[in-house]
Motif scaffolding. Structure first.
Motif, PDB file in Angstrom:
ATOM      1  N   UNK A   1       0.869  -1.183   0.000  1.00 58.40           N
ATOM      2  CA  UNK A   1       0.000   0.000   0.000  1.00 58.40           C
ATOM      3  C   UNK A   1       0.900   1.225   0.000  1.00 58.40           C
ATOM      4  N   UNK A   2       0.820   2.012  -1.091  1.00 53.90           N
ATOM      5  CA  UNK A   2       1.740   3.144  -1.221  1.00 53.90           C
ATOM      6  C   UNK A   2       1.129   4.174  -2.162  1.00 53.90           C
ATOM      7  N   UNK A   3       1.032   5.418  -1.695  1.00 51.58           N
ATOM      8  CA  UNK A   3       0.566   6.526  -2.534  1.00 51.58           C
ATOM      9  C   UNK A   3       1.792   7.088  -3.251  1.00 51.58           C
ATOM     10  N   UNK A   4       2.110   6.501  -4.387  1.00 50.56           N
ATOM     11  CA  UNK A   4       3.350   6.807  -5.105  1.00 50.56           C
ATOM     12  C   UNK A   4       3.387   8.259  -5.582  1.00 50.56           C
ATOM     13  N   UNK A   5       2.287   8.771  -6.087  1.00 49.28           N
ATOM     14  CA  UNK A   5       2.278  10.123  -6.650  1.00 49.28           C
ATOM     15  C   UNK A   5       2.381  11.191  -5.553  1.00 49.28           C
ATOM     16  N   UNK A   6       1.714  10.960  -4.428  1.00 54.31           N
ATOM     17  CA  UNK A   6       1.841  11.905  -3.329  1.00 54.31           C
ATOM     18  C   UNK A   6       3.253  11.872  -2.744  1.00 54.31           C
TER      19      UNK A   6
ATOM     20  N   UNK B   1      -1.637   3.354  -5.019  1.00 58.75           N
ATOM     21  CA  UNK B   1      -1.232   3.309  -6.427  1.00 58.75           C
ATOM     22  C   UNK B   1      -1.156   1.884  -6.941  1.00 58.75           C
ATOM     23  N   UNK B   2      -0.907   0.929  -6.060  1.00 55.78           N
ATOM     24  CA  UNK B   2      -0.707  -0.455  -6.477  1.00 55.78           C
ATOM     25  C   UNK B   2      -1.990  -1.291  -6.404  1.00 55.78           C
ATOM     26  N   UNK B   3      -3.124  -0.643  -6.092  1.00 55.12           N
ATOM     27  CA  UNK B   3      -4.382  -1.378  -6.017  1.00 55.12           C
ATOM     28  C   UNK B   3      -4.705  -2.000  -7.376  1.00 55.12           C
ATOM     29  N   UNK B   4      -4.946  -3.299  -7.395  1.00 56.25           N
ATOM     30  CA  UNK B   4      -5.258  -3.997  -8.636  1.00 56.25           C
ATOM     31  C   UNK B   4      -4.043  -4.521  -9.376  1.00 56.25           C
TER      32      UNK B   4
END
Length: 225
Positions: free
Chosen positions: A156-161, A183-186
């Motif tokens: 679970x990681x909000x890559x863009x933020x 960002x990695x959901x799916x």
């Protein structure tokens, strides 16, 4: 014994297994986008007081969410290394080797350590299908459970933020878990899972932060030279 020489392609983070998690997506350019690239390594007991240990290796590859299955690189061997005496040198190894739609698993004491490995076929643990459209788990007569195939990325990681914060473009900082976007959901990784009785591995001697006796273990991928 049938021997094949392989050289080290990628080294996973060293962990002491109790329940420790490691995420490392997209390594060196030579491994990125293939199953030589280690994303995650998990090691844990399946239940409190269990006499088994579960190892999960997630390998990075170009597996799109809408695809049911990706491909394991047949030139790559995944190796779970287990140190039993605390010297940070592997005493036992579990090897996973894909060949023509089958993932073969072997257990042995390595005759080479460090940057090179040989395929050890004296103690086969079993095999599982890695082709077709249905994921399967095989259980052997010795109580070993095996799986190999795609699974949703657990990272679970909000890559863009994250990039915005690092680049000075987000003065508000990181978002809360409720506001963040995974960002990695799916997205998928190619996973290798083995549950194995501890009696096949030997007696663990390390202690984790909770004071529990655990195996000292790490994972490597090796490519044929």
């Amino acid at each position: 014994m049938k021997l094949k020489h392989l050289t080290l392609a990628s080294l996973g983070i060293i962990v002491l297994s109790g329940l420790l998690l490691a995420a490392d997506h997209i390594d060196a350019p030579s491994t990125a986008g293939s199953t030589a690239d280690i994303a995650d390594f998990f090691a844990f007991e399946p239940a409190e007081g269990s006499a088994n240990t579960v190892f999960v290796v997630d390998l990075q590859t170009n597996v799109l969410p809408e695809l049911a299955y990706g491909t394991f690189d047949e030139a790559v061997m995944t190796e779970i290394n287990i140190d039993l005496d605390g010297d940070l040198v592997e005493d036992k190894v579990i090897q996973a080797i894909p060949r023509e739609g089958i993932m073969y698993f072997f257990l042995g004491e390595p005759d080479q350590t460090g940057l090179s490995s040989r395929v050890l076929t004296d103690f086969p643990l079993g095999m599982v299908s890695i082709s077709g459209t249905t994921a399967t788990v095989e259980t052997t007569d010795s109580g070993v459970k095996l799986f190999a195939g795609p699974r949703q990325d657990p990272f679970f990681f909000d890559f863009f933020q994250f990039n915005a914060v690092i680049g000075g473009m987000a003065p508000e900082g990181f978002k809360t878990p409720e506001e963040a976007t995974d960002t990695f959901d799916g997205a998928n990784t190619m996973s290798i899972v083995i549950e194995i009785p501890n009696e096949l591995l030997g007696t663990p001697t390390a202690q984790n932060a909770l004071g529990l006796t655990v195996y000292k273990t790490w994972v490597t991928t090796n490519r044929k030279s």
